[in-house]
Design an enzyme around this catalytic site. Sequence first.
Site, short mmCIF file in Angstrom:
data_model
loop_
_atom_site.label_atom_id
_atom_site.label_comp_id
_atom_site.label_asym_id
_atom_site.label_seq_id
_atom_site.Cartn_x
_atom_site.Cartn_y
_atom_site.Cartn_z
N HIS A 19 -10.42 -9.08 9.40
CA HIS A 19 -10.37 -8.42 8.10
C HIS A 19 -11.03 -9.32 7.06
O HIS A 19 -11.56 -10.41 7.37
CB HIS A 19 -8.94 -8.04 7.71
CG HIS A 19 -7.97 -9.18 7.67
ND1 HIS A 19 -8.07 -10.22 6.78
CD2 HIS A 19 -6.85 -9.43 8.41
CE1 HIS A 19 -7.08 -11.06 6.94
NE2 HIS A 19 -6.32 -10.62 7.94
N HIS A 22 -10.46 -13.11 6.77
CA HIS A 22 -11.20 -13.99 7.69
C HIS A 22 -12.58 -14.30 7.11
O HIS A 22 -13.06 -15.43 7.20
CB HIS A 22 -11.35 -13.32 9.05
CG HIS A 22 -10.05 -13.09 9.76
ND1 HIS A 22 -9.54 -11.83 9.98
CD2 HIS A 22 -9.14 -13.95 10.28
CE1 HIS A 22 -8.39 -11.92 10.62
NE2 HIS A 22 -8.12 -13.20 10.80
N CYS A 127 9.36 -14.72 14.38
CA CYS A 127 8.40 -13.71 13.92
C CYS A 127 7.18 -13.77 14.81
O CYS A 127 6.47 -14.79 14.81
CB CYS A 127 8.01 -13.94 12.47
SG CYS A 127 6.67 -12.84 11.91
N CYS A 130 3.80 -14.28 12.84
CA CYS A 130 3.50 -15.67 12.45
C CYS A 130 3.48 -16.60 13.65
O CYS A 130 2.99 -17.72 13.55
CB CYS A 130 4.55 -16.18 11.46
SG CYS A 130 4.59 -15.33 9.89
N CYS A 144 10.51 -11.54 7.44
CA CYS A 144 9.44 -12.54 7.33
C CYS A 144 8.74 -12.37 5.99
O CYS A 144 8.34 -11.24 5.64
CB CYS A 144 8.44 -12.35 8.48
SG CYS A 144 6.87 -13.20 8.23
N HIS A 147 4.94 -10.98 6.82
CA HIS A 147 4.72 -9.72 7.53
C HIS A 147 5.73 -8.63 7.18
O HIS A 147 5.58 -7.49 7.63
CB HIS A 147 4.71 -9.97 9.04
CG HIS A 147 3.56 -10.81 9.49
ND1 HIS A 147 3.65 -12.19 9.60
CD2 HIS A 147 2.30 -10.49 9.82
CE1 HIS A 147 2.48 -12.66 9.99
NE2 HIS A 147 1.65 -11.65 10.14
N LYS A 301 -1.06 -8.60 0.00
CA LYS A 301 -1.87 -9.35 0.95
C LYS A 301 -2.51 -8.42 1.99
O LYS A 301 -1.86 -7.51 2.49
CB LYS A 301 -1.01 -10.40 1.66
CG LYS A 301 -1.72 -11.15 2.78
CD LYS A 301 -0.75 -11.90 3.66
CE LYS A 301 -1.45 -12.47 4.89
NZ LYS A 301 -0.51 -13.06 5.85
N LYS A 304 -3.49 -7.17 9.07
CA LYS A 304 -3.55 -6.20 10.15
C LYS A 304 -2.17 -5.60 10.37
O LYS A 304 -2.03 -4.40 10.63
CB LYS A 304 -4.06 -6.87 11.43
CG LYS A 304 -5.51 -7.33 11.36
CD LYS A 304 -5.93 -8.15 12.55
CE LYS A 304 -5.34 -9.55 12.52
NZ LYS A 304 -5.91 -10.45 13.53
#
Length: 516
Positions: A19, A22, A127, A130, A144, A147, A301, A304
Amino acid sequence: MSAAAFISTTIPYVNARPHLGHALEYVQTDAFARHARYRKDVFFLSGSDENSLKNVLAAEREGVTTRELVDRNVQYFEKLLAALSIDTSDFIRTSVSAKHIAGATEFWRRMDERGDIYTKDYEGLYCVGCEQFYSPAELVDGKCPDHLTVPERVKEHNHFFRLSRYGDQLLEELTAGRLKIYPESRLNEVVGFLRSGLEDISISRSVERARGWGIPVPKDEDQVMYVWIDALTNYINALGWNDDSDEYRRFWAEADQRAHVVGKGVLRFHAVYWPAMLLSAGLPLPTEVVVHGYITTGGQKLSKSLGNAIDPMDLLEQYGQDALRYLLLADFSPFGDGDFSEERLVVRYNTDLANALGNLLSRITAMTVRYRDGVVPASGPLGAPEEALLEQGLASTRESDAAMERYDHREALARIWDLVRRANAYVDERAPWHLAKAAEQGDQQAAQDLDTVLHHGYRVLQRLGVLLRPFIPNAAERMLLALAEDPEALIADLAVDPAGRSVEKAPPLFPKLELA
């Protein structure tokens, strides 16, 4: 210490396509590496983190093997690197690289020989997103923080690393400045974490829970290495550290710069766990950890897992590499979060690149062709406008270099754009079209002044082309090609008098964009 540097991105999980986050890290690190290459040899490493449970579970959901999934998905990351012109020295794959597997195994043995590995039963909140355990205090509403998922409770008999042994040594490295963290707020975060006391960490997983995927723990057929423990060693495995290779000695053991560019979500792994592991193994620590924020959309944020990922390949296809690289480096903070929109991308590109820089190149080259048959004239005596332009050129070079030494790409581009604005103002002030008209009527002073303007216009374009190479390399190369057949000759020495060089009218360097 030698004039050499090691610079790395993190290695992302390949459970899905990359995404925009990156792309941000790739472009940032590439700019830092390209800038450093002006002064030293650089080894720039990226790669893929393939031994994670995330990849295993993603493959199960798709009904394919983990090998099929990682082999397919890693290609998307490699294509993104190519599409962004990311100039890596190596790309390491942790599930297939023999150097990585051998290096991770030897690293484990080193820590074990030091007495830093032991086994015990453990139960905790894990998690998968992570790939880490959380304490209840670290969760937000029981979820988390990254996420927004509820961790699963896991009970295992695992190998543990005596992280608690290394808190004082890590504090000493940080407070002495031998290990630097950018920005200072992240340094303070790590120092606070260390001063609160370190607990030992689980560094293996059962083969059963890992579905048999991962690097085996030496002398324990029932366990594989925890993905972060194997992944962190990639940085020196790519250099062949366990063979004491020339590359390892030059770009790690003896290098004057060993820098990791990481997202804020993995700060603890790179600024605490990894340096502690290196201390245990008796190997040199990184010199710098550079921490960037997240790209957000609507304040959330990109992820994915959250389903709001933006595919950078779609943006590249629609708007091109120059636009995306420039936005990420000129508009986004190197250290904080930033909200993305396509409108911002288009406006920033059209304003800065098409209107300001592209127009400057077009005007100078077109007038040199029109008024001096495409040959750069010699300069006449300098007046106040030329002195101001030269002073700004030196200031922009000095200040942008200093900003990049602090890993602040946004500040560096802001200082370069001081020169773009000054150069456009210089052309408007000196009005070479009026000088040309006066020269045609026999005004010798106007003719000499026109030569001076075109000469210094060329020189500022040359300087800008060199300054912009780390940020928008393809555009900078096209710019330098418009100024000379051999761009490397321009890069080698900005002090060389360009009088007599041939110039062609530059094609539109940055065609205007419209919002899709």
